[in-house]
Design a protein around this motif. Structure first.
Motif, PDB file in Angstrom:
ATOM      1  N   TYR A 193       0.862  -1.200  -0.018  1.00 17.80           N
ATOM      2  CA  TYR A 193       0.093  -0.075   0.065  1.00 17.80           C
ATOM      3  C   TYR A 193       0.929   1.309   0.041  1.00 17.80           C
ATOM      4  O   TYR A 193       0.395   2.082  -0.774  1.00 17.80           O
ATOM      5  N   HIS A 194       2.091   1.154   0.782  1.00 19.74           N
ATOM      6  CA  HIS A 194       2.828   2.313   0.745  1.00 19.74           C
ATOM      7  C   HIS A 194       3.421   2.769  -0.602  1.00 19.74           C
ATOM      8  O   HIS A 194       3.596   3.761  -0.981  1.00 19.74           O
ATOM      9  N   LYS A 195       3.880   1.401  -1.488  1.00 19.71           N
ATOM     10  CA  LYS A 195       4.423   1.628  -2.696  1.00 19.71           C
ATOM     11  C   LYS A 195       3.113   2.250  -3.682  1.00 19.71           C
ATOM     12  O   LYS A 195       3.654   3.058  -4.342  1.00 19.71           O
ATOM     13  N   GLU A 196       1.979   1.822  -3.447  1.00 17.72           N
ATOM     14  CA  GLU A 196       0.970   2.204  -4.334  1.00 17.72           C
ATOM     15  C   GLU A 196       0.653   3.773  -4.171  1.00 17.72           C
ATOM     16  O   GLU A 196       0.484   4.829  -4.850  1.00 17.72           O
ATOM     17  N   SER A 197       0.851   4.131  -2.715  1.00 20.05           N
ATOM     18  CA  SER A 197       0.402   5.634  -2.220  1.00 20.05           C
ATOM     19  C   SER A 197       1.700   6.555  -3.024  1.00 20.05           C
ATOM     20  O   SER A 197       1.324   7.847  -3.275  1.00 20.05           O
ATOM     21  N   GLU A 198       2.874   6.017  -3.044  1.00 16.89           N
ATOM     22  CA  GLU A 198       3.894   6.765  -3.743  1.00 16.89           C
ATOM     23  C   GLU A 198       3.689   6.919  -5.422  1.00 16.89           C
ATOM     24  O   GLU A 198       3.878   7.983  -5.896  1.00 16.89           O
ATOM     25  N   ASP A 199       3.464   5.833  -5.727  1.00 19.48           N
ATOM     26  CA  ASP A 199       3.010   5.738  -7.458  1.00 19.48           C
ATOM     27  C   ASP A 199       1.891   6.293  -7.783  1.00 19.48           C
ATOM     28  O   ASP A 199       1.787   6.901  -8.679  1.00 19.48           O
ATOM     29  N   LYS A 200       0.794   5.986  -7.294  1.00 15.42           N
ATOM     30  CA  LYS A 200      -0.688   6.318  -7.289  1.00 15.42           C
ATOM     31  C   LYS A 200      -1.392   6.722  -6.322  1.00 15.42           C
ATOM     32  O   LYS A 200      -2.285   6.092  -5.664  1.00 15.42           O
ATOM     33  N   PRO A 201      -1.017   8.114  -5.721  1.00 18.92           N
ATOM     34  CA  PRO A 201      -1.839   8.290  -4.456  1.00 18.92           C
ATOM     35  C   PRO A 201      -3.290   8.412  -4.641  1.00 18.92           C
ATOM     36  O   PRO A 201      -3.971   7.996  -3.595  1.00 18.92           O
TER      37      PRO A 201
END
Length: 231
Positions: A193-201
Motif C-alpha cells: 500500500y505504501h508503494k501504491e501511495s507513492e506511485d498512485k496516491p
C-alpha cells in the motif's frame, strides 16, 4: 533424454533461477523498507513505565496539553499525523500508542476501560494534571471511558469520526489461512500500500475511502482527486 527435452528442461531451470532471484530481490527490498520504517518509528518516541504498565508516546510542543488517541491502524505516529498540527497552534501534543499497538503492550490495557486507565497513568507519569483529549475512530471508546473514569484529568473531549457501537458480523466468515491474512494486512500489505501511495496516491486514497466511508466508487474517486490536488 532427447535434445528437445533437454532444451525444455534447461529453459525451465533458467526460468526457475530467474524467479528465485526476482523473489529474493523483492524480499530484500521489503526487508530494507521494513527495517527503515521500524527504526524511524521507534526513534521518534519513548516508552515510559506507568502504574498501568509500559506506554509508548511522543511529546511535541509547548502549551496546554492535548492527549491524542489514534484510530485502528498505526500508533503514536498516526496520532501525530492527524493532530500534530496543534503544536504550531500553541499546544503541547502528547500522542500515545494505545495498548496492543507498536511498543505499548496489550497487557497495559486490554479493554477500553483499561486503555483509559493507561492514558491517565501516562499523564500522571508525565506530571500533567489535566489535558484535552482528542480521539480518532477506534480510540473513541477509550476516550469515553477516560471521561467517565478520570473526569478530574479532562479539560475537554473531542471525538473525530468515532466508533461508538458494537459491530456484529453480517455474513458468514470465509475460512482463510492466517498466514495469508497476516501477509495481506500486516507488514507486506502495508509495504504494497505504501508503494501504491507513492506511485498512485489518488488510487490509494480512493481504496481507503471505499473501505471506510459511505458513498459510491465515483464519490471516493472524486474525493481522492480533490485531496491529491490540494498542496
Amino acid at each position: 533424454m532427447k535434445p528437445r527435452s533437454r532444451k525444455i528442461s534447461r529453459i525451465l531451470f533458467l526460468l526457475l533461477v530467474l524467479a528465485l532471484l526476482a523473489t529474493g530481490a523483492i524480499l530484500a527490498g521489503f526487508e530494507s523498507w521494513r527495517a527503515g520504517r521500524v527504526a524511524e518509528v521507534y526513534s521518534n518516541s519513548e516508552v515510559i513505565k506507568t502504574s498501568a504498565g509500559d506506554v509508548e508516546f511522543a511529546r511535541r510542543g509547548e502549551g496546554p496539553a492535548v492527549l491524542v488517541l489514534h484510530d485502528a491502524a498505526g500508533g503514536y505516529d498516526q496520532g501525530l499525523a492527524l493532530a500534530g498540527f496543534l503544536e504550531q497552534e500553541g499546544f503541547e501534543v502528547i500522542s500515545m500508542s494505545r495498548p496492543g499497538y507498536l511498543r505499548t503492550p496489550l497487557t497495559s490495557g486490554l479493554l477500553p476501560e483499561n486503555q483509559a486507565d493507561a492514558a491517565a497513568a501516562l499523564l500522571e507519569s508525565l506530571s500533567i494534571p489535566r489535558a484535552s483529549l482528542i480521539a480518532f475512530g477506534w480510540g473513541a471508546p477509550a476516550a469515553l471511558q477516560f471521561a467517565l473514569r478520570h473526569p478530574e484529568r479532562l479539560s475537554s473531549l473531542i471525538l473525530a469520526a468515532p466508533v461508538l457501537s458494537n459491530l456484529q458480523p453480517t455474513a458468514e466468515l470465509v475460512p482463510f489461512p492466517q498466514a495469508v491474512a497476516t501477509a495481506l494486512t500486516g507488514d507486506v500489505g502495508a509495504w504494497l500500500y505504501h508503494k501504491e501511495s507513492e506511485d498512485k496516491p489518488a488510487s490509494a486514497l480512493a481504496q481507503a475511502y471505499g473501505l471506510t466511508a459511505e458513498g459510491s466508487a465515483a464519490d471516493s474517486s472524486a474525493w481522492a482527486d480533490f485531496v491529491v490536488s490540494d498542496p
